[in-house]
Motif scaffolding. Structure first.
Motif, PDB file in Angstrom:
ATOM      1  N   LEU A   1      67.381  51.998   0.220  1.00  0.00           N
ATOM      2  CA  LEU A   1      66.926  53.323   0.662  1.00  0.00           C
ATOM      3  C   LEU A   1      67.877  54.412   0.191  1.00  0.00           C
ATOM      4  O   LEU A   1      67.449  55.476  -0.286  1.00  0.00           O
ATOM      5  CB  LEU A   1      66.800  53.328   2.185  1.00  0.00           C
ATOM      6  N   LEU A   2      69.164  54.161   0.286  1.00  0.00           N
ATOM      7  CA  LEU A   2      70.147  55.133  -0.216  1.00  0.00           C
ATOM      8  C   LEU A   2      70.040  55.290  -1.726  1.00  0.00           C
ATOM      9  O   LEU A   2      70.163  56.402  -2.260  1.00  0.00           O
ATOM     10  CB  LEU A   2      71.563  54.676   0.163  1.00  0.00           C
ATOM     11  N   LEU A   3      69.809  54.198  -2.430  1.00  0.00           N
ATOM     12  CA  LEU A   3      69.696  54.242  -3.884  1.00  0.00           C
ATOM     13  C   LEU A   3      68.536  55.135  -4.324  1.00  0.00           C
ATOM     14  O   LEU A   3      68.641  55.843  -5.330  1.00  0.00           O
ATOM     15  CB  LEU A   3      69.501  52.830  -4.425  1.00  0.00           C
TER      16      LEU A   3
ATOM     17  N   LEU B   1      60.551  53.286  -4.434  1.00  0.00           N
ATOM     18  CA  LEU B   1      61.626  52.581  -3.749  1.00  0.00           C
ATOM     19  C   LEU B   1      61.895  53.194  -2.381  1.00  0.00           C
ATOM     20  O   LEU B   1      62.185  52.466  -1.417  1.00  0.00           O
ATOM     21  CB  LEU B   1      62.894  52.618  -4.604  1.00  0.00           C
ATOM     22  N   ALA B   2      61.751  54.512  -2.281  1.00  0.00           N
ATOM     23  CA  ALA B   2      62.028  55.184  -1.009  1.00  0.00           C
ATOM     24  C   ALA B   2      61.058  54.735   0.081  1.00  0.00           C
ATOM     25  O   ALA B   2      61.477  54.325   1.169  1.00  0.00           O
ATOM     26  CB  ALA B   2      61.960  56.702  -1.195  1.00  0.00           C
ATOM     27  N   PHE B   3      59.744  54.784  -0.191  1.00  0.00           N
ATOM     28  CA  PHE B   3      58.818  54.422   0.882  1.00  0.00           C
ATOM     29  C   PHE B   3      58.812  52.913   1.134  1.00  0.00           C
ATOM     30  O   PHE B   3      58.612  52.460   2.268  1.00  0.00           O
ATOM     31  CB  PHE B   3      57.407  54.961   0.619  1.00  0.00           C
ATOM     32  N   THR B   4      59.093  52.128   0.092  1.00  0.00           N
ATOM     33  CA  THR B   4      59.155  50.679   0.289  1.00  0.00           C
ATOM     34  C   THR B   4      60.342  50.295   1.166  1.00  0.00           C
ATOM     35  O   THR B   4      60.207  49.538   2.140  1.00  0.00           O
ATOM     36  CB  THR B   4      59.251  49.965  -1.063  1.00  0.00           C
ATOM     37  N   ALA B   5      61.524  50.816   0.847  1.00  0.00           N
ATOM     38  CA  ALA B   5      62.719  50.485   1.618  1.00  0.00           C
ATOM     39  C   ALA B   5      62.631  51.025   3.044  1.00  0.00           C
ATOM     40  O   ALA B   5      63.083  50.366   3.993  1.00  0.00           O
ATOM     41  CB  ALA B   5      63.961  51.046   0.922  1.00  0.00           C
TER      42      ALA B   5
END
Length: 590
Positions: free
Chosen positions: A47-49, A78-82
């Motif tokens: 999420l940070l990445l 990646l944001a919504f997945t994490a």
């Protein structure tokens, strides 16, 4: 810093899985915390990445050569997945609280289930994260395969007969999908002598048989994305999977198929061939068919999670149609893709909140019932497009279609939204009918409320490129909102009519049962041949046994003559010597 975050995003879930193994060997059962804060943090580095910015990594030592990238597509994905994986993990801590108490008290079945889940959950997450940032074929396929097969444990967690059926359907379709993906990748990579996803896109665009490569990859990824005909695992797996597992299955993992299409199909290319354009039109039609037929079939289901599964199939049908526009009408793709990403992100969080809500209704918190009912309805209302991020996401895909004069598709998508409204209404109605008191765990409620907020506010936290998303003008609000009241009204009318009829509820899984019958009929000749072979084997064994008995009887008689031979050996030798001497004398006289 970016490289450190990438390393943590990929290795931290692996360390969490290793910790689960360590617990099983080194920690007494009464002290095991399967869902500790450390376990909840598996998705946090990823999420940070997603918010750290764009970057690219080339690692020659990795397999055939690794190429990983964070760009305008992979960052929001990646944001919504994490975020969904993080919220689902928090929800799981509360959802399995009672099971953990039983496991600590010595229940071995609970121990095995929780250990398996705590081990394979972070591995499934690892595969999901890896495929999002991967830009080379080997890394992408490895991540996709790890996610696919590790997720089997999420489906069969309860171990019931229904769970085993759902797991069987999931695994059969998963193997078929993996085979199709591998075939498409090998064909495209061999044709263009490439190891990257960009090379696959170019190969499909330029190769003589590019349309067949595209078909293999579309169907392979379509198993996850719920393409009509390959969707049958969804309504069988979701009702039996735990609520947090259903949230990530329908919210994050189903989107991996969509990302696969966007990553490998030559969307938006001006030099697209007529065959690929025709293939895009076929995708478009089948997507719309899935959107409408899933809604029509799903409203008759009784299990709320089965209804939500059909809602996912319907929504993915709409997204399939939108992605198909990148082949059927390449000129619209540059305007359309940000809206598709927002649509996917909003659907992921809204559907995750709806699936988490099914566990809340099974153990209602001690809140006022109108408040609980309103909170349960919020993500569904947003999913239809009537409020919040749902309205923005619907406009973000309709606006480019309006601008490029694809009004017919816009109308069809609006009608499909009526189907979404009916499915969400039926799911909430079924939940309310089956609600139970008992008090939900605070971790459950907190994650559920967080998912609702994230779903309603998706455009505010999703790292999309600037100026790609806008609020719809007030003149368009009615055109976006009207499917909700129409869908609710259809459900109300349908409920009255169904009370006066004896319509049998169709089984969840629809085509699965036809497939099972067809395979069973196809295996009848095999069964006949198998029975005949069994008879032939039995006859051969009987014949061989009789022959063996006859040979052994003969050998027994020969052995019985041994004593006679032993007593008369000297006389026989003398007779033999006389005969030999006579023969020699006779030969000498000649």
């Amino acid at each position: 810093m970016m490289t450190l975050l990438l390393t943590l995003a990929l290795l931290w879930p692996l360390c969490i899985a290793g910790r689960a193994v360590w617990l099983s060997y080194r920690t007494p059962e009464a002290q095991r915390d399967y869902f500790s804060i450390l376990w909840l943090s598996a998705a946090w580095p990823a999420l940070l990445l997603a918010y750290a910015g764009e970057a690219q990594w080339v690692i020659d030592a990795w397999m055939l050569g690794g190429l990983w990238e964070l760009n305008s597509l992979s960052r929001p994905w990646l944001a919504f997945t994490a975020l969904l994986w993080s919220l689902a993990a928090v929800h799981a801590r509360g959802y399995f609280a009672a099971d953990q108490v039983n496991a600590q008290a010595g229940d071995q079945d609970a121990q095995r289930r929780l250990l398996r889940l705590s081990l394979l959950w972070p591995l499934t997450l690892l595969g999901n994260v890896a495929l999002i940032i991967a830009q080379d074929i080997a890394s992408f396929y490895l991540g996709f395969a790890v996610m696919t097969f590790a997720a089997y444990a999420l489906v069969v967690h309860s171990g019931t007969r229904e769970a085993r059926l759902g797991g069987k359907a999931y695994l059969i379709l998963a193997v078929i999908g993996e085979g199709l993906i591998l075939g498409g990748f090998l064909w495209a990579a061999g044709e263009a002598e490439t190891l990257t996803l960009q090379g696959v896109r170019e190969s499909i665009l330029l190769a003589e048989h590019g349309v067949w490569m595209a078909t293999l990859l579309w169907l392979g990824f379509g198993v996850k994305a719920g393409v009509i005909g390959l969707h049958v695992w969804l309504p069988l797996a979701h009702p039996v999977a735990p609520a947090p597992a259903s949230a990530v299955l329908s919210g994050a993992m189903i989107k991996a198929g969509l990302l696969g299409w966007i990553s490998v199909l030559p969307l938006g290319e001006a030099a697209i061939s007529p065959l690929l354009s025709q293939f895009g039109h076929t995708m478009l039609v089948l997507g719309l068919v899935a959107a409408f037929t899933a809604a029509l079939y799903g409203v008759f289901q009784r299990h709320p999670k089965a209804v939500l599964a059909y809602s996912s199939i319907s929504q993915m049908g709409m997204l399939t149609a939108l992605v198909a526009m990148g082949l059927a009408a390449p000129e619209v793709w540059p305007l359309l893709w940000p809206g598709i990403v927002l649509f996917a992100a909003h659907h992921a969080l809204a559907k995750g909140a709806l699936f988490m809500g099914t566990s809340i209704s099974e153990h209602l918190p001690r809140w006022p019932l109108p408040l609980i009912g309103g909170l349960m309805a919020l993500p569904g209302i947003s999913l239809v497009g009537a409020i919040g991020a749902g309205m923005v996401s619907k406009w973000s895909v309709k606006s480019p279609l309006y601008e490029m004069h694809y009004d017919s598709l816009t109308k069809l998508l609006t009608l499909a939204a009526v189907g979404t409204a009916t499915l969400v209404s039926v799911a909430l109605w079924r939940q309310w009918q089956q609600r139970q008191q008992g008090g939900s765990n605070g971790w459950q409620c907190g994650a559920w409320l967080g998912a609702i907020a994230a779903a309603l506010l998706t455009p505010l936290w999703l790292p999309l490129p600037a100026d790609t998303i806008a609020m719809p003008p007030t003149s368009e609000w009615l055109g976006i909102i009207w499917p909700l009241p129409v869908g609710v009204a259809l459900v109300a009318v349908g409920a009255v009519l169904l009370r006066r009829s004896n319509i049998k509820v169709p089984p969840a899984g629809d085509l699965w049962w036809l497939y099972a019958k067809a395979v069973g009929a196809a295996l009848v000749p095999v069964a006949v041949v198998s029975r005949e072979c069994a008879k032939l084997k039995a006859a051969s064994v009987t014949t061989s046994k009789r022959a063996e008995e006859a040979v052994m009887s003969y050998l027994t008689r020969l052995l019985a003559a041994e004593s006679w031979m032993r007593h008369h050996a000297s006389g026989l030798m003398m007779v033999l010597a006389v005969l030999l001497a006579a023969l020699l004398m006779w030969e000498g006289q000649r």
